[in-house]
Design a protein around this motif. Structure first.
Motif, PDB file in Angstrom:
ATOM      1  N   GLN A  41      66.766  -5.828 -17.119  1.00 53.17           N
ATOM      2  CA  GLN A  41      66.662  -4.428 -16.734  1.00 53.17           C
ATOM      3  C   GLN A  41      66.952  -4.300 -15.253  1.00 53.17           C
ATOM      4  OE1 GLN A  41      62.994  -2.501 -17.878  1.00 53.17           O
ATOM      5  NE2 GLN A  41      63.933  -0.487 -17.704  1.00 53.17           N
TER       6      GLN A  41
ATOM      7  N   PRO B 192      67.590  -1.787 -11.833  1.00 47.61           N
ATOM      8  CA  PRO B 192      66.948  -0.562 -11.350  1.00 47.61           C
ATOM      9  C   PRO B 192      67.594   0.684 -11.923  1.00 47.61           C
ATOM     10  CG  PRO B 192      67.248  -2.094  -9.550  1.00 47.61           C
ATOM     11  CD  PRO B 192      67.971  -2.687 -10.726  1.00 47.61           C
ATOM     12  N   GLU B 193      66.770   1.575 -12.436  1.00 43.71           N
ATOM     13  CA  GLU B 193      67.202   2.864 -12.981  1.00 43.71           C
ATOM     14  C   GLU B 193      68.103   2.723 -14.204  1.00 43.71           C
ATOM     15  OE1 GLU B 193      68.847   5.143  -9.807  1.00 43.71           O
ATOM     16  OE2 GLU B 193      66.977   5.212  -8.688  1.00 43.71           O
ATOM     17  N   LYS B 194      68.048   1.588 -14.858  1.00 46.14           N
ATOM     18  CA  LYS B 194      68.808   1.391 -16.093  1.00 46.14           C
ATOM     19  C   LYS B 194      67.873   0.981 -17.210  1.00 46.14           C
ATOM     20  CE  LYS B 194      73.321   0.218 -14.159  1.00 46.14           C
ATOM     21  NZ  LYS B 194      74.438  -0.766 -14.181  1.00 46.14           N
ATOM     22  N   GLU B 195      68.332   1.162 -18.427  1.00 50.97           N
ATOM     23  CA  GLU B 195      67.529   0.780 -19.574  1.00 50.97           C
ATOM     24  C   GLU B 195      67.577  -0.738 -19.755  1.00 50.97           C
ATOM     25  OE1 GLU B 195      67.990   4.795 -22.330  1.00 50.97           O
ATOM     26  OE2 GLU B 195      68.716   2.861 -23.053  1.00 50.97           O
ATOM     27  N   ARG B 196      66.550  -1.237 -20.406  1.00 53.53           N
ATOM     28  CA  ARG B 196      66.521  -2.661 -20.719  1.00 53.53           C
ATOM     29  C   ARG B 196      67.641  -2.962 -21.702  1.00 53.53           C
ATOM     30  NH1 ARG B 196      60.719  -5.344 -21.491  1.00 53.53           N
ATOM     31  NH2 ARG B 196      60.559  -4.141 -19.550  1.00 53.53           N
TER      32      ARG B 196
END
Length: 123
Positions: A38, A40-44
């Motif tokens: 994951q 930063p600011e993204k989905e896993r």
């Protein structure tokens, strides 16, 4: 299943790192073991998985040919060898275990998670 991941760090682009995930607890020989990440600011997102009992492996297209998932049954440990790392690989990496009998890349299907380990790739 309890999972403990380690091996992250800071590396230059083109470098390599190996992550380890030690498993303990109930019998998990039939589990699907996975690595997710994951940023930063993204989905896993799914990275790679391994069916422990058959050593069948699965990879995300973005890491195929660069990352290798493997296991050491005697040590109850799953590894993620990461080569040719790029800045886009920067993320927190998590190992996870799923009891599903078929392959899945959905994080929601993994019921056990280890603490993440930070991987940072500098350009």
């Amino acid at each position: 299943v309890q999972l403990q991941a380690c091996g992250g760090g800071l590396v230059q682009a083109g470098g390599s790192l190996r992550l380890s995930c030690a498993a303990s607890g109930r019998s998990f020989s039939s589990y699907l073991m996975g690595w997710f990440r994951q940023a930063p600011e993204k989905e896993r997102e799914f990275v790679a998985a391994l069916r422990w009992s058959r050593s069948t492996t699965y990879y995300a297209d973005s890491v195929k040919g660069r990352f290798t998932i493997s296991s050491d049954v005697a040590k109850n440990t799953v590894y993620l060898q990461m080569n040719s790392l790029q800045p886009d690989d920067t993320a927190i990496y998590y190992c996870a275990a799923s009891r599903t009998v078929s392959f899945t890349r959905s994080a929601g299907d993994f019921g056990s998670w280890g603490r993440g380990t930070q991987v940072t790739v500098s350009s």
